[in-house]
Structure formats: structure tokens, C-alpha cells
Design a protein around this motif. Structure first.
Motif, short mmCIF file in Angstrom:
data_model
loop_
_atom_site.label_atom_id
_atom_site.label_comp_id
_atom_site.label_asym_id
_atom_site.label_seq_id
_atom_site.Cartn_x
_atom_site.Cartn_y
_atom_site.Cartn_z
N ILE A 152 46.30 -10.17 33.64
CA ILE A 152 46.09 -10.35 32.19
C ILE A 152 47.38 -10.08 31.42
CG2 ILE A 152 44.96 -9.33 30.17
CD1 ILE A 152 42.43 -9.07 31.91
N VAL A 153 48.06 -8.97 31.73
CA VAL A 153 49.28 -8.65 30.99
C VAL A 153 50.40 -9.62 31.33
CG1 VAL A 153 50.35 -6.98 32.59
CG2 VAL A 153 50.62 -6.69 30.13
N ALA A 154 50.46 -10.09 32.57
CA ALA A 154 51.48 -11.07 32.93
C ALA A 154 51.24 -12.39 32.21
CB ALA A 154 51.48 -11.28 34.45
N GLY A 155 49.99 -12.83 32.13
CA GLY A 155 49.67 -14.06 31.42
C GLY A 155 49.99 -13.97 29.94
N ALA A 156 49.68 -12.82 29.33
CA ALA A 156 49.98 -12.64 27.91
C ALA A 156 51.48 -12.69 27.66
CB ALA A 156 49.40 -11.32 27.43
N SER A 171 46.46 -7.11 25.80
CA SER A 171 46.61 -7.02 27.25
C SER A 171 47.20 -5.68 27.66
CB SER A 171 47.49 -8.17 27.76
OG SER A 171 48.83 -8.00 27.33
N MET A 172 48.14 -5.18 26.86
CA MET A 172 48.75 -3.88 27.13
C MET A 172 47.71 -2.77 27.06
SD MET A 172 51.84 -2.12 24.98
CE MET A 172 50.86 -1.97 23.48
N LEU A 173 46.88 -2.79 26.01
CA LEU A 173 45.86 -1.75 25.86
C LEU A 173 44.76 -1.89 26.90
CD1 LEU A 173 45.97 0.55 23.79
CD2 LEU A 173 47.40 -1.37 23.15
N ALA A 174 44.52 -3.11 27.37
CA ALA A 174 43.55 -3.28 28.45
C ALA A 174 44.00 -2.55 29.70
CB ALA A 174 43.35 -4.78 28.74
N VAL A 175 45.29 -2.63 30.00
CA VAL A 175 45.83 -1.91 31.16
C VAL A 175 45.73 -0.41 30.95
CG1 VAL A 175 47.92 -1.43 32.51
CG2 VAL A 175 47.37 -3.79 31.86
N TYR A 176 46.21 0.08 29.80
CA TYR A 176 46.21 1.51 29.56
C TYR A 176 44.79 2.09 29.61
CZ TYR A 176 51.12 1.34 28.06
OH TYR A 176 52.49 1.19 28.02
N MET A 177 43.84 1.42 28.95
CA MET A 177 42.47 1.96 28.87
C MET A 177 41.70 1.71 30.16
SD MET A 177 42.03 3.49 25.94
CE MET A 177 40.27 3.50 25.66
#
Length: 391
Positions: free
Chosen positions: A164-168, A10-16
Motif C-alpha cells: 500500500i505505501v509503495a503504491g501510494a 498509506s503511511m498511517l496505515a503502516v504505523y497503526m
């Protein structure tokens, strides 16, 4: 481990998703004539926040003896920052919004990163790091696909990635409980705190691991951070293929290759108990393949570059992460020291946008950018040689 994979993905989804697609698209829509320079300034200034917040949050989570509050707090604050970023329409406010996202995401990242040295035995660090390393191909692909599909609806894209990152974070904090709280460290003067904060860099092996990671990240992100503009201004795309759509093709190609090499590199490095050769060779290959888009600035050239670059970078990140966890000076300072090492991830991203922008505008364009980025990665490969405590 599955929860860690989800949290890191989720973290990499935000960054990318934001860094590679949504942010460049938003800036290009605000000021297309100056998009390269503006992206350089926004990326560089925001990386200062990433560099500062990661080790500070790591040290604070060490001090409290808990990771989950920082994971939850960072993720929820990131959701709010991404919502703000999706609702602004000037370059200044975009820069402020991305700075807030970088700051809050690095609070989250510092705590998540510390879970591996907290819980995983040294003999299994390669496999563990490989599984966590799958976050880049999985999260990166998901983020870029979300970004590409929502490039015409930026607010929606930002909100989806934030959710997504909040859910993860909620999943990890709910099902992966914190270890029993350690006794608080004795109080020390502020000057000694600052010295202790950076003391890991006095450790020979840790210092060289830091240097190698910094050079590799600088070379890699000098190129990847401008990939959307490279596709728009440098590569001859097939008729009808738009840059955002091309990103949605190239990213899965790179990420599938990265997933294969991440798993293979991590597991083989455990089996053979050899780390340095994997890190050195993969860093060298990452540097060498940047020649491909220079001699062949075509769609085919970019496909080949993306596949080979993904193979090399995936292996590097998986095994280099294992190396780092094995050269940490003190287990009780794991989050703080991993936060210091993450300066090698975020710090070069302060320099990379300014350097890349200057290269593109004054030193011959994107071909020079590829060559200089490759040279930096080759220097990163050499930095693994002096490390003595890992084979």
C-alpha cells in the motif's frame, strides 16, 4: 491534495496496522509472559531510528531540492523491511525489523510532510492540514482492519501494508512533480551545519509548538500503544469478543470521530483565523477523557473513550499542523525544520514504551497509565499559550 491524502493515509496505515496490531500480536506469540516489557523495549529502541532518520532525510531532501526520490526510496525500502519483519520468529529479529521499518518510513514521511509548506499558501494551511489530517482516520482505520484480519497470517499483513505505501509513493511521485530545483546552499563547516540543523528550536514560537506536540504525543501514545494489551488484560469485554476483534470495532469509532473533528477544526480555524483555541481545548479534552476507562473499565467505557478521544485528537493534529507550518522560521528550510519538529512525534515514542511499561508493571497497572497519559496531554494544552505569532 488528493495525492497527499493517499500518501499520508498509506503511511498511517503502516504505523497503526503494525504498531497497534501486528507487532503486539507477533511479540505476544513469541513470549506471552513478557510481552509488555518486550513491546516497550522494541517500541522505544525503534523510535530512536525514527527520531534520527526523519530530520536527516528532511535536511537531505532540502539540500537536493527534490522530494520524490526520497518518497519513492523510503517507501520501497519500507516494503522490503516489512517483508523481513513478517518472516522472523525471535524478539531480537522483530526488534531489528521494526527498527528498519521505522527508519525507512521516516525517510518517506520527511519528504511527504514537506510538500505542504512547499506548495500550500499560508491562508489555506488549515484546510490543507485538515485534508492531510484525514490520513489518520482513513489510514489508521484501514491499517487496523488489515492488521486485525491478518493477525493469524502476519506475513500477509506485513506485505499488504508494504504494498500500500509503495503504491501510494508511485502515485504521488508520478502525478505530483517536484518543484524546479533550487540553487544548492553554499558549503558551510560541519559544526555550523549541526547548529543550523537545530536552529529552529531557538525560534520562540517554534520551540513552544515543539514542546506542546511532544507532550501531547507522549501522553497519547503511552496509552494507545498498549491498547491491544489493555483490551486483553484490563477491560471486561463481552463474551466471545477477542481483543483483536475489539480493536477492529474501536478503531473505526475513534477514526470516524477523528475525521469529523479534523475537517471541522481545520476549516473553522481558517474561517475564524484562530488556531490556538482549537489546539489548546482539544489537547485538554484528550487529557480529560482518559479518566473514563479508569472509572469504567468496561466495553461501553472504552467505546465512549475512543469516540471522545478521536474527536479531540483529530482536531488537535489538524490545527496544530497548521500552527507549525505558520511558525516555521524559514521557508527554504521547511523540510529540515519539519523534520526537527517530527522529533516531537518520534522522540516521545522513544520514551513512551519504557514509561508505559514501567507504569503498568510497577505503578498500579493500566489505570495509572491512563491517568499519567492524560496529565501529559493537559500539559501539552498549556504549551500553546506562549505562542505569539499565531492567534
Amino acid at each position: 491534495m488528493l495525492l497527499l491524502l493517499v500518501a499520508n493515509s498509506s503511511m498511517l496505515a503502516v504505523y497503526m496496522g503494525v504498531g497497534s496490531v501486528l507487532l503486539p500480536t507477533q511479540i505476544a506469540s513469541i513470549d506471552p509472559a513478557n510481552k509488555v516489557a518486550i513491546l516497550g523495549v522494541v517500541g522505544g529502541v525503534s523510535a530512536v531510528f525514527a527520531t534520527a532518520f526523519n530530520p536527516i532525510a528532511g535536511a537531505l531532501s532540502d539540500r537536493t531540492g527534490r522530494r520524490n526520490p526520497w518518497i519513492l526510496g523510503g517507501a520501497l525500502a519500507s516494503l522490503a523491511a516489512l517483508a523481513f519483519l513478517g518472516n522472523v520468529h525471535t524478539a531480537l529479529l522483530v526488534g531489528i525489523g521494526w527498527c528498519l521499518v521505522q527508519a525507512t518510513m521516516n525517510v518517506y514521511q520527511a519528504a511527504v510532510t514537506a510538500v505542504v509548506p512547499d506548495r500550500i499558501p499560508a491562508a489555506r494551511r488549515g484546510t490543507a492540514s485538515a485534508l492531510v489530517g484525514l490520513a489518520l482516520p482513513i489510514g489508521g482505520t484501514a491499517g487496523v482492519l488489515i492488521g486485525s484480519q491478518t493477525a493469524d497470517h502476519l506475513r500477509t499483513g506485513y506485505l499488504i501494508l508494504g504494498a500500500i505505501v509503495a503504491g501510494a509513493a508511485v502515485l504521488l511521485a508520478t502525478f505530483c512533480r517536484d518543484l524546479p530545483k533550487r540553487a544548492p546552499a553554499p558549503a558551510v563547516p560541519r559544526r555550523e551545519k549541526l547548529a543550523a540543523f537545530m536552529s529552529a528550536l531557538a525560534h520562540h514560537d517554534f520551540r513552544w509548538a515543539f514542546i506542546g506536540r511532544a507532550l501531547m504525543i507522549l501522553g497519547y501514545f503511552s496509552v494507545i500503544g498498549y491498547q491491544l494489551y489493555i483490551l486483553d488484560d484490563h477491560i471486561a469485554l463481552p463474551a466471545g469478543l477477542e481483543p483483536a476483534a475489539a480493536m477492529a470495532i474501536l478503531t473505526p469509532v475513534s477514526m470516524v470521530a477523528m475525521a469529523v473533528s479534523t475537517v471541522a477544526g481545520g476549516m473553522l480555524s481558517d474561517r475564524w483565523n484562530r488556531r490556538k483555541v482549537f489546539v489548546g481545548v482539544s489537547a485538554a479534552v484528550t487529557g480529560l477523557v482518559t479518566v473514563i476507562p479508569v472509572v469504567s473499565p468496561t466495553w461501553t467505557g472504552m467505546l465512549v473513550f475512543s469516540a471522545l478521544n478521536g474527536l479531540a485528537f483529530g482536531c488537535f493534529m489538524a490545527v496544530d499542523t497548521a500552527v507549525v507550518t505558520l511558525v516555521l522560521p524559514k521557508a527554504e528550510d521547511a523540510a529540515r525544520d519539519m523534520g526537527v519538529l517530527n522529533i516531537a512525534n518520534a522522540g516521545p515514542q522513544i520514551i513512551a514504551p519504557f514509561v508505559a511499561s514501567a507504569i503498568v508493571t510497577t505503578l498500579g497497572g493500566y489505570a495509572s497509565l491512563f491517568l499519567i497519559g492524560g496529565a501529559l496531554s493537559l500539559l501539552g494544552a498549556l504549551a500553546i499559550v506562549p505562542i505569539r505569532g499565531v492567534r
